[in-house]
Design a protein around this motif. Sequence first.
Motif, short mmCIF file in Angstrom:
data_model
loop_
_atom_site.label_atom_id
_atom_site.label_comp_id
_atom_site.label_asym_id
_atom_site.label_seq_id
_atom_site.Cartn_x
_atom_site.Cartn_y
_atom_site.Cartn_z
N MET A 155 0.82 -1.20 0.00
CA MET A 155 0.00 0.00 0.00
C MET A 155 0.86 1.25 0.00
SD MET A 155 -3.27 0.63 -0.06
CE MET A 155 -4.08 -0.76 0.75
N GLY A 156 1.93 1.21 0.77
CA GLY A 156 2.83 2.36 0.81
C GLY A 156 3.49 2.62 -0.53
N ALA A 157 3.69 1.55 -1.31
CA ALA A 157 4.30 1.70 -2.63
C ALA A 157 3.27 2.09 -3.69
CB ALA A 157 4.99 0.41 -3.03
N GLY A 158 2.00 2.12 -3.31
CA GLY A 158 0.95 2.47 -4.26
C GLY A 158 0.37 1.28 -5.00
N PHE A 159 0.78 0.07 -4.60
CA PHE A 159 0.25 -1.15 -5.24
C PHE A 159 -1.05 -1.54 -4.54
CE2 PHE A 159 1.07 -5.88 -6.22
CZ PHE A 159 0.31 -5.80 -7.37
N VAL A 160 -2.05 -0.68 -4.68
CA VAL A 160 -3.32 -0.84 -3.96
C VAL A 160 -4.07 -2.09 -4.43
CG1 VAL A 160 -5.53 0.25 -3.43
CG2 VAL A 160 -3.48 1.65 -3.60
N TYR A 161 -4.03 -2.36 -5.72
CA TYR A 161 -4.77 -3.49 -6.27
C TYR A 161 -4.29 -4.81 -5.66
CZ TYR A 161 -6.96 -6.56 -9.72
OH TYR A 161 -7.70 -7.53 -10.33
N GLY A 162 -2.97 -4.97 -5.58
CA GLY A 162 -2.42 -6.19 -4.98
C GLY A 162 -2.75 -6.30 -3.51
N ALA A 163 -2.66 -5.16 -2.80
CA ALA A 163 -2.99 -5.17 -1.38
C ALA A 163 -4.46 -5.51 -1.15
CB ALA A 163 -2.67 -3.81 -0.76
N LEU A 164 -5.33 -5.04 -2.04
CA LEU A 164 -6.75 -5.32 -1.92
C LEU A 164 -7.03 -6.82 -2.06
CD1 LEU A 164 -9.74 -4.48 -1.81
CD2 LEU A 164 -9.63 -4.09 -4.29
N ILE A 165 -6.39 -7.45 -3.04
CA ILE A 165 -6.60 -8.89 -3.25
C ILE A 165 -6.10 -9.68 -2.04
CG2 ILE A 165 -5.94 -10.87 -4.66
CD1 ILE A 165 -5.80 -8.98 -7.05
N VAL A 166 -4.92 -9.33 -1.53
CA VAL A 166 -4.37 -10.03 -0.37
C VAL A 166 -5.27 -9.85 0.85
CG1 VAL A 166 -2.46 -10.04 1.28
CG2 VAL A 166 -1.99 -9.95 -1.17
N TRP A 167 -5.79 -8.64 1.02
CA TRP A 167 -6.69 -8.36 2.15
C TRP A 167 -7.92 -9.27 2.10
CZ3 TRP A 167 -11.38 -5.18 1.52
CH2 TRP A 167 -12.09 -5.03 2.72
N VAL A 168 -8.55 -9.38 0.93
CA VAL A 168 -9.74 -10.21 0.78
C VAL A 168 -9.42 -11.67 1.08
CG1 VAL A 168 -11.45 -11.09 -0.85
CG2 VAL A 168 -10.86 -8.65 -0.84
N LEU A 169 -8.32 -12.18 0.51
CA LEU A 169 -7.95 -13.57 0.71
C LEU A 169 -7.60 -13.85 2.17
CD1 LEU A 169 -5.82 -14.22 -2.50
CD2 LEU A 169 -8.16 -14.95 -2.05
N MET A 170 -6.87 -12.94 2.80
CA MET A 170 -6.50 -13.13 4.20
C MET A 170 -7.74 -13.16 5.09
SD MET A 170 -3.06 -10.85 4.83
CE MET A 170 -3.15 -11.15 6.61
N PHE A 171 -8.67 -12.27 4.82
CA PHE A 171 -9.88 -12.23 5.64
C PHE A 171 -10.69 -13.51 5.50
CE2 PHE A 171 -14.30 -11.02 6.55
CZ PHE A 171 -14.13 -10.48 7.82
N LEU A 172 -10.76 -14.04 4.27
CA LEU A 172 -11.48 -15.29 4.05
C LEU A 172 -10.79 -16.45 4.76
CD1 LEU A 172 -12.44 -15.00 0.27
CD2 LEU A 172 -13.95 -14.74 2.24
N VAL A 173 -9.47 -16.49 4.69
CA VAL A 173 -8.72 -17.56 5.34
C VAL A 173 -8.90 -17.51 6.86
CG1 VAL A 173 -6.39 -18.39 5.87
CG2 VAL A 173 -7.02 -17.86 3.52
N MET A 174 -8.87 -16.29 7.42
CA MET A 174 -8.92 -16.14 8.87
C MET A 174 -10.32 -16.29 9.44
SD MET A 174 -6.21 -12.96 9.13
CE MET A 174 -6.27 -12.76 10.91
N THR A 175 -11.34 -16.25 8.61
CA THR A 175 -12.71 -16.36 9.11
C THR A 175 -13.39 -17.63 8.62
OG1 THR A 175 -13.47 -14.94 7.28
CG2 THR A 175 -13.01 -13.87 9.39
#
Length: 235
Positions: free
Chosen positions: A126-146
């Motif tokens: 996110m700090g590098a501006g790679f928002v799209y990649g961070a968004l995908i990782v966020w969704v996958l991590m949330f699904l894995v953790m829940t």
Amino acid sequence: MDQGAIDALVKLDMTSLTAFNIPLRLLLVVLFSGTLGWERTAKRRGAGIRTYIIVSLGAALTMMTSQFLKDYVADGYTDLSRLGAQVISGIGFIGAGTIMFNGFKQVKGITTAAGLWASACMGLAMGAGFVYGALIVWVLMFLVMTVLDTWENRFFSHMGEIRLFIVFESFQFFRVFMQKMKANGFVIADFEMDKTGLNKEIATYITLNLKKRVNHETVIDGLSSYPGILMIEEI
């Protein structure tokens, strides 16, 4: 949303440091990491929403600092990955602090530590501006953790084997318990026994093979009514 707004969103440049992009990146970091941290807080883990947000904000700021040095200080000559690499290695110290070996001979905190590490990586992206990649990782991590966590609990709660930590008032109650186990048809696959300090209490680790697949909570509720049991918990 009309087509013009969609095109503007797609063409949004998040890679440059501007008065708009900097707070936007940081707010998205708070949103993404806070959601993951909330899942840990809901389960009363040591590192929760505040820890996840702080770690991710620090990682994002580190990456933006690298970009700032490149664009405005070092005349374009600097390694953008250098500071970020230190975050990846340094986050291990925080993650190690969340991993504990409890009294039930179980390792706890590995998922939290892994989540912190991945959250830091997400902050770097996110700090590098790679928002799209961070968004995908966020969704996958949330699904894995829940979602996967719920499935995992359901799967293990109906296995044909259950491992218990039981504290008895004395060895006499432990002996009666073992006799009742055999009388009721339970197969004791393994057990360990330790004394708990100066008292007569006996701590045991018992593995039972169940006759059929039943909910482990039902088994624990039934066993907890046995005399002389001070504590019983699945491990």
